[in-house]
Design a protein around this motif. Structure first.
Motif, PDB file in Angstrom:
ATOM      1  N   ALA A   1       0.816  -1.213   0.000  1.00  0.00           N
ATOM      2  CA  ALA A   1       0.000   0.000   0.000  1.00  0.00           C
ATOM      3  C   ALA A   1       0.851   1.265   0.000  1.00  0.00           C
ATOM      4  CB  ALA A   1      -0.940   0.004   1.206  1.00  0.00           C
ATOM      5  N   LEU A   2       2.082   1.173   0.493  1.00  0.00           N
ATOM      6  CA  LEU A   2       2.980   2.337   0.534  1.00  0.00           C
ATOM      7  C   LEU A   2       3.873   2.441  -0.693  1.00  0.00           C
ATOM      8  CD1 LEU A   2       4.052   2.337   4.304  1.00  0.00           C
ATOM      9  CD2 LEU A   2       2.450   3.866   3.131  1.00  0.00           C
TER      10      LEU A   2
ATOM     11  N   HIS B   1      -7.175   6.770   1.935  1.00  0.00           N
ATOM     12  CA  HIS B   1      -7.365   7.906   1.033  1.00  0.00           C
ATOM     13  C   HIS B   1      -8.703   8.585   1.286  1.00  0.00           C
ATOM     14  CE1 HIS B   1      -8.359   9.916  -2.822  1.00  0.00           C
ATOM     15  NE2 HIS B   1      -7.073  10.170  -2.826  1.00  0.00           N
TER      16      HIS B   1
ATOM     17  N   LEU C   1      -5.382   1.063   1.213  1.00  0.00           N
ATOM     18  CA  LEU C   1      -5.022   2.331   0.593  1.00  0.00           C
ATOM     19  C   LEU C   1      -6.251   3.197   0.348  1.00  0.00           C
ATOM     20  CD1 LEU C   1      -2.968   4.194  -0.773  1.00  0.00           C
ATOM     21  CD2 LEU C   1      -3.308   2.883  -2.875  1.00  0.00           C
TER      22      LEU C   1
ATOM     23  N   SER D   1       4.846   3.531  -4.287  1.00  0.00           N
ATOM     24  CA  SER D   1       4.376   4.679  -5.072  1.00  0.00           C
ATOM     25  C   SER D   1       3.737   4.249  -6.388  1.00  0.00           C
ATOM     26  CB  SER D   1       5.537   5.637  -5.355  1.00  0.00           C
ATOM     27  OG  SER D   1       6.561   4.988  -6.096  1.00  0.00           O
TER      28      SER D   1
ATOM     29  N   PRO E   1      -1.202  11.177  -4.643  1.00  0.00           N
ATOM     30  CA  PRO E   1      -1.031  10.540  -5.934  1.00  0.00           C
ATOM     31  C   PRO E   1       0.247  10.936  -6.646  1.00  0.00           C
ATOM     32  CG  PRO E   1      -3.311  11.240  -5.660  1.00  0.00           C
ATOM     33  CD  PRO E   1      -2.556  11.735  -4.469  1.00  0.00           C
TER      34      PRO E   1
ATOM     35  N   GLN F   1      -3.814   2.635  -8.151  1.00  0.00           N
ATOM     36  CA  GLN F   1      -5.069   2.564  -7.424  1.00  0.00           C
ATOM     37  C   GLN F   1      -5.771   3.911  -7.346  1.00  0.00           C
ATOM     38  OE1 GLN F   1      -6.760  -0.143  -5.857  1.00  0.00           O
ATOM     39  NE2 GLN F   1      -5.439  -1.253  -7.265  1.00  0.00           N
ATOM     40  N   LEU F   2      -5.003   4.999  -7.319  1.00  0.00           N
ATOM     41  CA  LEU F   2      -5.607   6.330  -7.227  1.00  0.00           C
ATOM     42  C   LEU F   2      -5.854   6.934  -8.597  1.00  0.00           C
ATOM     43  CD1 LEU F   2      -3.576   7.713  -4.193  1.00  0.00           C
ATOM     44  CD2 LEU F   2      -5.836   6.644  -4.207  1.00  0.00           C
TER      45      LEU F   2
ATOM     46  N   GLN G   1       0.283   2.937  -5.612  1.00  0.00           N
ATOM     47  CA  GLN G   1      -0.598   4.048  -5.254  1.00  0.00           C
ATOM     48  C   GLN G   1      -1.088   4.776  -6.498  1.00  0.00           C
ATOM     49  OE1 GLN G   1       1.783   6.457  -2.660  1.00  0.00           O
ATOM     50  NE2 GLN G   1       2.128   4.772  -1.221  1.00  0.00           N
ATOM     51  N   ARG G   2      -0.159   5.029  -7.461  1.00  0.00           N
ATOM     52  CA  ARG G   2      -0.543   5.772  -8.670  1.00  0.00           C
ATOM     53  C   ARG G   2      -1.571   4.987  -9.481  1.00  0.00           C
ATOM     54  NH1 ARG G   2       5.001   6.433  -9.003  1.00  0.00           N
ATOM     55  NH2 ARG G   2       5.137   5.225 -10.938  1.00  0.00           N
TER      56      ARG G   2
ATOM     57  N   LEU H   1       0.952   9.136   0.631  1.00  0.00           N
ATOM     58  CA  LEU H   1      -0.063   8.554  -0.226  1.00  0.00           C
ATOM     59  C   LEU H   1      -0.635   9.554  -1.219  1.00  0.00           C
ATOM     60  CD1 LEU H   1      -2.057   6.258   2.201  1.00  0.00           C
ATOM     61  CD2 LEU H   1      -0.254   5.643   0.592  1.00  0.00           C
TER      62      LEU H   1
END
Length: 371
Positions: free
Chosen positions: A13-14, A58, A54, A16, A124, A22-23, A19-20, A122
Motif C-alpha cells: 500500500a505504501l 485515502h 489504501l 508509489s 497521488p 489505485q488512485l 498508489q498511482r 499517499l
C-alpha cells in the motif's frame, strides 16, 4: 517483479507505483499492475488487501491533506477501530477489483507510519519516479546547457570531454557544462548518436524518457521521443548496459553501477515498450561488419570446420552464435562470400549443411541434426 510477491499488504500500500495505479493518476502504472496480476494470479488477495487499505486511508484523510491539517493520534486510533469493526462488511477497492474484507492488525503499522510522516506518502503525485526529459532536467542539481535541434537535419553537439552527439531533428539534450562530478550525465529527448571518449573513472550516462544507458567508451544510438510508445538503444561499437528509471526507483539504496542492466554489444538493440513496461533485446535488422573486420576479413572457406566458420562470423559482426559443437563436429563448409548481409550468409550456410537458425535475445542459435 519478484520483489512485490514478498511484500505484506501494508508494504504494498505504501509503494508509489501501486498508489498511482489505485488512485488513477498513472496509466503506465496501471498497465504494469494489470500485467503483474496476469503473471501472478496467486497474489490477487495481496493486491486486494493492499488496495482496500489504501483506498480506506485515502477516503479518510484525503481532505485533511488537501487542507494541510495534521492527522491526530485520536484519528489514527479511530481508523484502526473502524477497520477492525468492518471485518464482516464487504469493501470495494479501486475500480478494477472487488474484495472481501481482511483481518489485519498490521493496518495499525501503516497508520502509525502515516501519523509520523504525513499523508504526503499517499498523495497521488508523491514519490513519482522522474522519467520524462522535463522532469529529469528539473531535478538536476548542476547547471545545465541545452541544445535544441529545430532544423530539418542532424547537428553535431560537442561535449566537455570531447565526446560528441549527432542530434537529430526535433530532439534536444541537456548536460553539465563542465562534467565536474563523478559521472558524465546527459539528458535526451528525441534521437541522438553518441560517440563517447573512454574514461573508466567517470562513467557516461544517458537518461532518455525512462531509459538509462551506461557506457565507458563506445558509439551507440538512443531514440526516445516524448510521448512515444517505444524507446530504443542501438550499439555500433563497444558495450553498454541499459536499465530503466523504474529499476532505480525500486532499488533506491543501490548505486547505478551495481544495477543489473541488460548488456548490449555491437549490432544488438534494446526496445523498451512504455505500455508493457518491458525491455526486449534483439539484433538490429541488418547487422554490419565491425570496423576492424570490414577492412581485412575474408569470407572464403575451403572444407573449413563449421565451428571455425561461425567463429569468423562472430568476430566479424560481434554477434554471438550458439550451436552444438559436438553434434556438428563433422560439418564442413566450402564457400566464398563477399558483401552479402549477415543473414543472407547464414541462410546459405545453413542450406549447405542442412541446418536452420533463429534469433534469440540478441544471439543467433543454430539448430542441426549433424552432418
Amino acid at each position: 517483479m519478484q520483489e512485490y510477491r514478498d511484500l505484506e499488504p501494508e508494504e504494498l500500500a505504501l509503494d508509489s507505483s501501486f498508489q498511482r495505479w489505485q488512485l488513477g493518476t498513472d496509466p503506465v502504472a496501471g498497465a504494469f499492475w494489470r500485467e503483474w496480476l496476469i503473471q501472478n494470479p496467486d497474489k490477487a488477495d495481496l493486491v486486494g488487501k493492499a488496495a482496500s487499505l489504501l483506498l480506506s486511508l485515502h477516503t479518510t484523510y484525503g481532505q485533511q491533506f488537501t487542507e494541510r491539517l495534521p492527522i491526530s493520534e485520536h484519528e489514527i486510533q479511530e481508523e484502526i477501530s473502524r477497520l477492525h469493526d468492518s471485518l464482516e462488511t464487504p469493501v470495494v477497492s479501486a475500480k478494477w477489483f472487488q474484495w472481501a474484507p481482511f483481518r489485519y492488525g498490521v493496518a495499525a503499522s501503516v497508520l502509525v507510519v502515516l501519523g509520523l510522516f504525513g499523508w504526503h506518502q499517499l498523495r497521488p503525485s508523491a514519490n513519482k519516479t522522474p522519467e520524462t526529459y522535463t522532469e529529469l532536467v528539473a531535478q538536476a542539481t548542476e547547471s545545465l546547457s541545452e541544445v535544441n535541434n529545430t532544423t530539418d537535419r542532424p547537428v553535431r553537439v560537442d561535449l566537455p570531454d570531447k565526446s560528441t552527439i549527432t542530434l537529430y531533428p526535433k530532439s534536444r539534450v541537456s548536460f553539465d557544462r563542465q562534467f565536474a562530478g563523478t559521472k558524465r550525465e546527459i539528458y535526451l529527448s528525441g534521437k541522438g548518436f553518441f560517440e563517447v571518449v573512454k574514461n573508466p573513472s567517470k562513467p557516461f550516462y544517458v537518461y532518455a524518457n525512462g531509459l538509462i544507458t551506461k557506457v565507458l567508451g563506445t558509439s551507440f544510438t538512443v531514440q526516445a521521443y516524448d510521448g512515444a510508445g517505444q524507446m530504443k538503444v542501438v550499439v555500433r561499437t563497444g558495450k553498454v548496459a541499459v536499465f530503466t528509471q523504474k529499476e532505480v526507483a525500486l532499488n533506491p539504496k543501490k548505486e547505478t553501477y551495481k544495477l543489473d542492466g541488460i548488456v548490449l554489444t555491437p549490432n544488438q538493440q534494446i526496445v523498451y515498450s512504455t505500455e508493457k513496461i518491458q525491455l526486449k533485446k534483439s539484433l538490429i535488422e541488418n547487422p554490419v561488419l565491425l570496423e576492424q573486420a570490414s577492412q581485412k576479413q575474408q569470407f572464403a572457406f575451403k572444407r573449413t570446420p563449421i565451428a571455425d566458420v561461425f567463429a569468423t562470423l562472430e568476430q566479424s559482426y560481434g554477434v554471438p552464435i550458439v550451436f552444438d559443437k559436438d553434434l556438428m563436429r563433422a560439418c564442413y563448409l566450402t564457400a566464398a562470400f563477399t558483401d552479402e548481409p549477415l543473414f543472407e550468409k547464414l541462410d546459405l550456410i545453413c542450406k549447405t549443411i542442412n541446418a536452420s537458425y533463429k534469433q534469440v535475445d540478441g544471439t543467433i542459435q543454430i539448430s542441426s541434426n549433424g552432418c
